[in-house]
Design an enzyme around this catalytic site. Structure first.
Site, short mmCIF file in Angstrom:
data_model
loop_
_atom_site.label_atom_id
_atom_site.label_comp_id
_atom_site.label_asym_id
_atom_site.label_seq_id
_atom_site.Cartn_x
_atom_site.Cartn_y
_atom_site.Cartn_z
N GLU A 1 -14.28 -2.67 46.77
CA GLU A 1 -15.44 -2.47 45.89
C GLU A 1 -16.55 -3.48 46.14
O GLU A 1 -17.73 -3.14 46.08
CB GLU A 1 -15.00 -2.50 44.42
N HIS B 1 -8.02 2.66 33.92
CA HIS B 1 -8.73 3.92 34.12
C HIS B 1 -9.57 4.33 32.91
O HIS B 1 -10.23 5.36 32.94
CB HIS B 1 -7.74 5.06 34.41
#
Lengths: 381, 327
Positions: free
Chosen positions: B60, B129
C-alpha cells in the site's frame, strides 16, 4: 581498525579509477576522460560544495541557521553523480544532498532558507529537476519510482533521442536501506522496469548507528533479491562515481531498468549541528578517512596530469571566498516570512476551515498590535 | 436518469473521468483482471489497458508513494486500497508526503491523487475489513475527505475528486455497494452539487439528524419511523468530512434546536465531536439540548457476530433523538 575505516568487506569489488593518492587506475568496465576544462569544473564543484558546508556550519554556530546537515566527505559522491545527469533528468534528494542542488543551478540561499527556518526549501522543483528535500527516511524513494513510471508513460525512455530519454535518481543513505519503503521501491522499480537509479551514499553512519546495524550484507547486494543489479563504487573517487552513475543512468534512459549504486563514502562531520559524533565513534576512524579525502585525491590527480596549477587554485580560492561572503550576507539579510503566509498553499482550492482560521488569526493579530501600540503610547506619556 | 448500485455508479464515474482525461489512471491490488474485490473497477482494464489500470504489487505504501510520483509527472492517479484496515502501511506516504507537498513547495507542486477505499462495517467480514478511518484523515491538513452515501453522489463525487487539485480520500460505504439509486448522468457541470456541500435529504422541524456514508440510510429510516409517532426529523447528508459544511448544519439546527450526529466510527475525537464543537461555537443559543452522538464504541472493531451491537441502529438513533427532545 573499525569496519568503516577498513573499507568494504573482503571480496567485494569496488569500482575505483583513482586510488587514495590520486593515481589513475584502470577498470575493465569503467573509464572516464574529462577534458581539462571540464576536470577543472569538477574541482570547482567539489570546492564550492565544501565551502557551502563550512559556511553553513559557521552560520549555524552563530545562530543564523537553526540547524545544518553537513555534506563534508561526501562531495565526490554527489558531484560525480550530479555531473552524469542530463537536463531532463529528475532527482529526489534526501537532506544532505547539497551537491545535487548546486549542480542543478539552485541558488544555495534557497537551501539555507530551509535550515534557517524561513521555508521548507525555496527552489522550484520543476525548473531545476530536483524534488524538495525529504526528511522522512526513504520516503522519497517510492515517489521517485512513480515519477519514473510517469516518464515511461510519456514515452521518454528508450527512444534513442539524448534530449528526450529521461532517468530519475533517488538519493538515500545507508540507514534508509532498512526502511520497508526502500524494499518496496526496489521491487516496484524492478517489476515496472522503471528508469530509476538508486543512489545510496553509504557514509557509514546513521546518526550513531554504524552500517553493520542496518544490514548483514553489503548494501549494494540488498537490491539483488528484487532483480536490480547493484554496483559498489568508491564514493570518494569522483571519476569512478561519474562513470558508474553515468552507466546506470544510460541503462535507465535506454529502457534497461533500474540500478542500485552504493557509493562507499564517509560522513566526516556530525549528522547535523545538533549531533556529537564524539559520543559514538573513534577519532582514529575519522583520521583514516581523512586520508581518503575526495577533494585532495582529485587535486593530486589533476596536478599529476598537469591540468591544475597554482594560478587556477588562487582564482578558485578567491571565488570560494566570494561565494561564502554572498551566502553569509544573503542569510543575514533573509527576511522572516509574513506570518499570515503560513495559511497559503495548504490547499490548492480554498478550504473553509483554513480560510476561517486565517481570518481569525489576522483579526487577533491586528488587535494585539493595537494593544501593543496603546501600551507603548502609555509608557511614552 | 439511470438506476444502478453504488459500486456501478463509481465504476461509471471512473470510466467517465478516464474517457475525459487520458492522464487519469487507476492503481491497486486486483483491480484489473478481477475488477477489484468489490468489482468497482470491473471491465476498466479491458477497455483502457494495463498501462492505465495497474494491478500493482501488494504494497500500500508503494501504491500511494508511486501514485504521488506519477502525479508529479502530470498524471492523475486513483488508488484503490482494498480494505479500509489495509491503508495504514500507506499512512506515512499520505500524511508526511501527499498531504504536505503543496505547502512544503509553496504551491509549486501539485499532487492530485485520489485514494479510494471501502469503509464502514456491516458486511460480516473478518477483522480489518469494516473500519471507519475518516477522522484520522480529516485531522490531517492538506487532505480532503469525502464520503458519498448514494449512487448519484458516488458517480459525481468520484469525478469531482479526480478533478480536484488537492489529494482526496474517497470513502465508499461498503455495505451499501449494491444498493440501487437513480443517477442523473446528464447533468451539466454547473448543476452538480459541489463536492463539499452537505445536503438536506428530508425536512423536519423537531431535530436535525446528521449522517454520512453508510449511516445516511439509517437516519432516513429513523426519520420515517419517528414521523409515524409525529416527530419530524430533518436529515442532513454531510457528504464531505473535510471540509465540513458546518453552514448547512447550523442553518438546520437554528430551525430545529436539536442535533444528533450518526456515524459508524468510534465517537471519541471524531466527526460528531468536531461538529458538536463547531455547532456549539456558532449557534449555542439556538440549541435546546446538548448535541447527541451515535456511533461506534472506543474499541477495536469487534468480530462479525457482534457487529450489529457495535454499529449504530435505528433504535439507537431514535433513543438519542428522544433524549434530545426530552432535554
Amino acid at each position: 581498525m573499525t569496519d568503516a575505516a577498513a573499507g568494504p568487506a573482503r571480496g567485494e569489488e569496488m569500482v575505483q579509477l583513482l586510488d587514495a593518492t590520486g593515481a589513475r587506475r584502470a577498470h575493465p568496465d569503467h573509464d572516464v576522460h574529462l577534458e581539462p576544462a571540464e576536470a577543472l569544473e569538477v574541482l570547482r564543484d567539489l570546492v564550492l560544495l565544501r565551502r557551502l558546508d563550512a559556511e553553513a556550519e559557521a552560520l549555524q554556530r552563530q545562530g543564523e541557521l537553526g540547524l545544518w546537515a553537513g555534506s563534508r566527505g561526501q562531495e565526490a559522491a554527489q558531484v560525480g553523480a550530479a555531473r552524469a545527469l542530463r537536463r531532463q533528468d529528475h532527482v529526489f534528494p534526501s537532506y544532505r544532498d547539497h551537491g545535487f542542488l548546486l549542480a542543478r543551478g539552485v541558488d544555495p540561499l534557497h537551501l539555507l532558507s530551509l535550515f534557517r527556518g524561513v521555508d521548507h526549501g525555496g527552489w522550484d522543483p520543476v525548473e531545476h529537476g530536483v524534488h524538495p528535500y525529504t526528511l522522512v527516511i526513504a520516503a522519497q524513494m517510492l515517489p521517485a519510482v512513480g515519477y519514473a513510471m510517469g516518464v515511461q508513460r510519456d514515452g521518454a525512455v528508450g527512444t534513442g533521442d539524448p534530449a528526450r530519454d529521461t532517468a530519475v535518481v533517488a538519493c538515500f543513505g545507508d540507514g534508509a536501506t532498512s526502511q520497508g519503503e526502500a524494499a518496496e521501491a526496489l521491487n516496484w522499480a524492478a517489476v515496472y522496469n522503471a528508469p530509476v537509479v538508486f543512489l545510496c551514499q553509504n557514509n557509514q553512519w546513521a546518526i550513531s548507528e554504524p552500517v553493520r546495524q542496518q544490514s548483514t550484507v553489503p548494501l549494494h547486494r540488498r537490491a539483488e533479491g528484487a532483480g536490480v543489479p547493484g554496483v559498489l563504487v568508491d564514493g570518494n573517487d569522483v571519476l569512478a562515481v561519474l562513470s558508474v552513475v553515468r552507466s546506470a543512468l544510460e541503462r535507465a534512459r535506454s529502457g534497461g531498468g533500474p540500478t542500485f549504486v552504493e557509493a562507499y563514502t564517509y560522513r566526516m562531520g556530525a549528522h547535523t549541528t545538533a549531533d556529537d559524533p564524539g559520543r559514538y565513534r573513534d577519532a582514529a576512524e575519522v583520521d583514516a578517512w581523512r586520508e581518503k579525502d575526495p577533494i585532495d585525491r582529485f587535486r593530486a590527480h589533476l596536478r599529476a596530469e598537469g591540468v591544475l596549477d597554482d594560478a587556477f587554485e588562487e582564482r578558485l580560492a578567491a571565488e570560494a571566498d566570494a561565494f561564502a561572503e554572498r551566502l553569509r550576507a544573503g542569510v543575514q539579510d533573509m527576511a522572516d516570512p509574513e506570518p499570515a503566509s503560513m495559511f497559503e498553499h495548504a490547499y490548492a482550492e480554498p478550504h473553509p476551515q483554513v480560510v476561517a482560521e486565517r481570518d481569525e488569526f489576522l483579526a487577533a493579530w491586528a488587535r494585539h498590535e493595537q494593544d501593543e501600540q496603546h501600551a507603548t503610547a502609555g509608557r511614552d506619556r | 436518469m439511470e438506476r444502478m448500485p453504488i459500486a456501478k455508479a463509481i465504476n461509471a464515474g471512473l470510466r467517465a473521468a478516464m474517457e475525459r482525461d487520458p492522464r487519469v489512471l487507476l492503481m491497486g491490488e486486483d483491480i484489473g483482471r478481477l475488477g477489484g474485490v468489490f468489482r468497482v473497477t470491473d471491465g476498466l482494464q479491458k477497455d483502457f489497458g494495463e498501462d492505465r489500470v495497474l494491478d500493482t504489487p501488494l504494497a500500500e505504501a508503494g501504491i500511494v508513494g508511486t501514485a504521488l510520483g506519477m502525479a508529479l509527472r502530470g498524471y492523475r492517479p486513483v488508488c484503490e486500497i482494498q480494505f479500509n484496515g489495509f491503508v495504514y502501511p500507506a499512512f506515512s506516504q499520505i500524511v508526511t508526503q501527499l498531504a504536505k507537498l503543496r505547502a512544503r513547495s509553496r504551491g509549486r507542486l501539485s499532487v492530485p491523487v485520489v485514494i479510494r477505499m471501502p469503509a464502514g462495517g456491516g458486511i460480516g467480514s473478518v477483522e480489518h475489513h469494516s473500519e471507519s478511518p475518516e477522522a484520522l484523515f480529516a485531522h490531517v491538513p492538506g487532505l480532503r475527505v469525502v464520503y458519498p452515501s448514494s449512487a448519484h453522489d458516488a458517480y459525481w463525487t468520484v469525478q469531482q475528486s479526480i478533478a480536484s487539485a488537492d489529494p482526496v480520500l474517497f470513502l465508499e460505504p461498503e455495505r451499501r455497494y449494491w444498493e440501487k439509486g437513480d443517477v442523473d448522468t446528464a447533468l451539466a457541470p454547473g448543476e452538480v452539487t459541489s463536492l463539499h456541500r452537505a445536503r438536506v435529504l428530508r425536512s423536519g422541524t423537531d431535530a436535525t439528524v446528521v449522517a454520512y456514508g453508510p449511516t445516511v440510510k439509517l437516519a432516513l429510516d429513523a426519520a420515517a419511523e419517528a414521523a409515524e409517532d409525529g416527530t419530524q426529523l430533518e436529515v442532513v447528508d454531510l457528504r464531505s468530512i473535510s471540509p465540513l459544511d458546518v453552514d448547512t448544519v447550523t442553518e438546520s439546527v437554528r430551525r430545529t434546536g436539536r442535533l444528533v450526529v450518526v456515524q459508524e466510527a468510534p465517537l471519541s475525537h471524531g466527526t460528531g465531536a468536531e461538529l458538536a464543537a463547531q455547532v456549539t461555537e456558532r449557534c449555542f443559543y439556538s440549541l435546546e439540548a446538548p448535541v447527541k452522538r451515535v456511533g461506534g464504541y472506543h474499541l477495536p472493531y469487534p468480530a462479525a457476530r457482534v457487529e450489529e451491537h457495535y454499529l449504530p441502529t435505528v433504535d439507537r438513533v431514535l433513543d438519542a433523538v428522544e433524549q434530545a427532545l426530552a432535554a
